[in-house]
Scaffold this motif. Structure first.
Motif, short mmCIF file in Angstrom:
data_model
loop_
_atom_site.label_atom_id
_atom_site.label_comp_id
_atom_site.label_asym_id
_atom_site.label_seq_id
_atom_site.Cartn_x
_atom_site.Cartn_y
_atom_site.Cartn_z
N THR A 33 25.63 -37.62 -48.72
CA THR A 33 25.55 -36.76 -47.54
C THR A 33 26.68 -37.06 -46.55
N SER A 34 26.91 -38.33 -46.30
CA SER A 34 27.91 -38.70 -45.30
C SER A 34 29.32 -38.33 -45.74
N THR A 35 29.62 -38.61 -46.99
CA THR A 35 30.95 -38.29 -47.49
C THR A 35 31.18 -36.78 -47.49
N SER A 36 30.17 -36.03 -47.90
CA SER A 36 30.29 -34.57 -47.86
C SER A 36 30.50 -34.08 -46.43
N ALA A 37 29.73 -34.64 -45.50
CA ALA A 37 29.85 -34.22 -44.10
C ALA A 37 31.25 -34.50 -43.57
N LEU A 38 31.77 -35.68 -43.89
CA LEU A 38 33.12 -36.02 -43.43
C LEU A 38 34.14 -35.04 -44.00
N LEU A 39 34.01 -34.75 -45.27
CA LEU A 39 34.95 -33.83 -45.91
C LEU A 39 34.88 -32.43 -45.28
N HIS A 40 33.69 -31.94 -45.09
CA HIS A 40 33.53 -30.62 -44.49
C HIS A 40 34.10 -30.59 -43.08
N TYR A 41 33.83 -31.64 -42.34
CA TYR A 41 34.35 -31.71 -40.97
C TYR A 41 35.87 -31.72 -40.97
N ILE A 42 36.46 -32.50 -41.84
CA ILE A 42 37.92 -32.60 -41.89
C ILE A 42 38.56 -31.24 -42.21
N ILE A 43 38.01 -30.57 -43.20
CA ILE A 43 38.53 -29.25 -43.57
C ILE A 43 38.39 -28.26 -42.42
N GLY A 44 37.20 -28.25 -41.82
CA GLY A 44 36.96 -27.31 -40.73
C GLY A 44 37.83 -27.58 -39.53
N ALA A 45 37.90 -28.83 -39.11
CA ALA A 45 38.69 -29.18 -37.94
C ALA A 45 40.17 -28.95 -38.20
N GLY A 46 40.62 -29.33 -39.39
CA GLY A 46 42.03 -29.13 -39.73
C GLY A 46 42.42 -27.67 -39.69
N GLY A 47 41.56 -26.84 -40.26
CA GLY A 47 41.84 -25.41 -40.27
C GLY A 47 41.91 -24.81 -38.88
N LEU A 90 39.60 -37.56 -34.38
CA LEU A 90 39.07 -38.86 -34.82
C LEU A 90 37.74 -39.18 -34.16
N ALA A 91 37.56 -38.73 -32.93
CA ALA A 91 36.28 -38.95 -32.26
C ALA A 91 35.15 -38.27 -33.02
N GLY A 92 35.44 -37.10 -33.58
CA GLY A 92 34.45 -36.39 -34.39
C GLY A 92 34.11 -37.18 -35.65
N ILE A 93 35.14 -37.76 -36.27
CA ILE A 93 34.91 -38.61 -37.45
C ILE A 93 33.99 -39.77 -37.09
N ASP A 94 34.27 -40.40 -35.96
CA ASP A 94 33.47 -41.56 -35.55
C ASP A 94 32.04 -41.18 -35.23
N LEU A 95 31.86 -39.97 -34.74
CA LEU A 95 30.50 -39.48 -34.48
C LEU A 95 29.69 -39.49 -35.78
N ILE A 96 30.30 -39.00 -36.83
CA ILE A 96 29.60 -38.96 -38.12
C ILE A 96 29.36 -40.37 -38.65
N LEU A 97 30.38 -41.22 -38.52
CA LEU A 97 30.22 -42.60 -39.00
C LEU A 97 29.15 -43.34 -38.22
N THR A 98 29.11 -43.14 -36.92
CA THR A 98 28.08 -43.79 -36.10
C THR A 98 26.70 -43.30 -36.51
N GLY A 99 26.58 -41.99 -36.68
CA GLY A 99 25.30 -41.43 -37.10
C GLY A 99 24.87 -41.98 -38.45
N MET A 100 25.82 -42.15 -39.32
CA MET A 100 25.54 -42.67 -40.65
C MET A 100 24.99 -44.09 -40.58
N MET A 101 25.61 -44.94 -39.76
CA MET A 101 25.18 -46.33 -39.67
C MET A 101 23.89 -46.46 -38.88
N ALA A 102 23.68 -45.55 -37.95
CA ALA A 102 22.48 -45.64 -37.09
C ALA A 102 21.23 -45.23 -37.83
N SER A 103 21.38 -44.40 -38.85
CA SER A 103 20.19 -43.84 -39.50
C SER A 103 19.81 -44.61 -40.76
N ARG A 104 20.24 -45.84 -40.83
CA ARG A 104 19.85 -46.59 -42.03
C ARG A 104 18.51 -47.26 -41.84
#
Lengths: 223, 223
Positions: free
Chosen positions: B141-155, B209-223
């Motif tokens: 889930t996290s890896t997919s979310a990061l990838l989708h975010y990167i594509i969307g934000a980049g575009g 990058l702040a958006g990336i960190d948001l996802i990473l933080t959420g990922m670590m917080a929900s364990r």
DNA sequence: ACCTGAACACCGTTCAAGT
DNA sequence: ACCTGAACACCGTTCAAGT
């Protein structure tokens, strides 16, 4: 909503911009992006292709209008009384489903005049981010991140669901991809291989919402 | 990297698929998506347009190859010794910058045969997600979310940075949009108005990058 | 194997002409 | 104001013919 009215009477309606856009959406859905043609439109509307261009100046304007119309409906179902997180889910799923129903939207939202449509989504999400009590400084970043994620995920889902191999049912398609992942080089694609099983059984919409929640959790955790 | 070699000698190189793709990328960058034409390619390569199609069967294959080549370089700079979070930032910025340098990539990644390129990014990010110690269930889930975010934000970034109004400098463009936001209806766009100031002063890459960190933080917080 | 260029079907856009 | 259809420039793709 274009009325059918094809049988007895013909062209009772005048040729309006609205009808043109509706038929354009039908064409995009059924024939794909290359199927949208002024000449094809003219045939379906029983008129000349020059007449259409009196109402719609050029093709880019037509695509823009079709995208706006097809996306707008996703925003209508907003329930003002829903709790913030659910409201965000609703808006996100609305866009997700709109892109899934009209795959061409994905490619369209990734280019210049996205202005009004995107801004509406931005506003809807931003309000709920505020309602969740996110720190003011984080609101802009979080809302942008959510929007980017939604666009990216929606676009990817649309290409997958209508991919060349997507003739068979969904489960078969996922199984084919998962099998491909499992057959990848074990050193070069070590990670991908480990999640092939999850790819096989995952639910698209649930996975999509899980990504949303990841961002929301991160947002609340970093206050 | 296409060598110029335009003056004295001409066409010392044979016509290779690689050279065709390189010139195609140049054309896409300088003239936009509509500028890529077999005839324009033929002129630049000093040959007939039929010759090109001997090496590249059709236009969609050409676009696919151009996308793969232009994106591949983003992956090369991976530093295997970097800490996970920094490694993710590096990959993400690589893709972000690649789309920024070649805006047409954005539209291209949102359609069918993204296979190998996307899979590479997925793999790179997934390894670092693993290294961060994310729970196994959350890795897909996290890896997919990061990838989708990167594509969307980049575009989105690419369309903004090369928007019609983006003739002037960036600060002026942002100021124009911010001013537009501030002038929106105060009831219908209550949230958007409050973040107009942040839009004006934000830094694209830092925000990304702040958006990336948001996802990473959420990922670590929900364990 | 590799290249050439004519030919074909199709497209977006323009525009003089009609009602 | 709204519609028609010819005309133009351009495109992707095919293919018989060359080297």
């Amino acid at each position: 909503m274009a009325k059918p009215m094809r049988s007895a009477e013909r062209r009772v309606d005048a040729l309006t911009r609205e009808r043109i856009v509706d038929v354009a959406i039908e064409l995009l859905d059924s024939e794909g992006e290359n199927g949208l043609t002024f000449r094809a439109l003219a045939t379906r509307l029983e008129t000349g292709h020059g007449a259409i261009q009196w109402h719609v100046a050029n093709k880019s304007e037509l695509l823009k209008a079709a995208t706006a119309t097809a996306t707008a409906r996703a925003m209508d179902e907003a329930d003002p009384d829903a709790p913030p997180r659910e409201a965000i889910h609703a808006v996100a799923l609305g866009v997700f489903d709109a892109i899934d129903a009209h795959p061409w939207i994905g490619g369209q939202l990734a280019r210049p005049p996205w202005q009004s449509t995107m801004l509406q989504i931005f506003e809807h999400i931003g309000r709920q981010v505020q309602a969740l009590g996110a720190p003011v400084i984080a609101q802009f970043t979080s809302t942008s991140a959510l929007l980017h994620y939604i666009i990216g995920a929606g676009g990817q889902n649309a290409t997958n669901s209508r991919s060349p191999a997507a003739l068979g049912d969904r489960r078969h398609v996922l199984d084919t991809i998962a099998r491909h992942w499992e057959g990848l080089d074990s050193k070069e694609y070590a990670f991908t291989r480990t999640v092939a099983g999850q790819l096989r059984v995952h639910d698209d919409r649930a996975e999509f919402l899980a990504g949303i929640d990841l961002i929301l959790t991160g947002m609340m955790a970093s206050r």
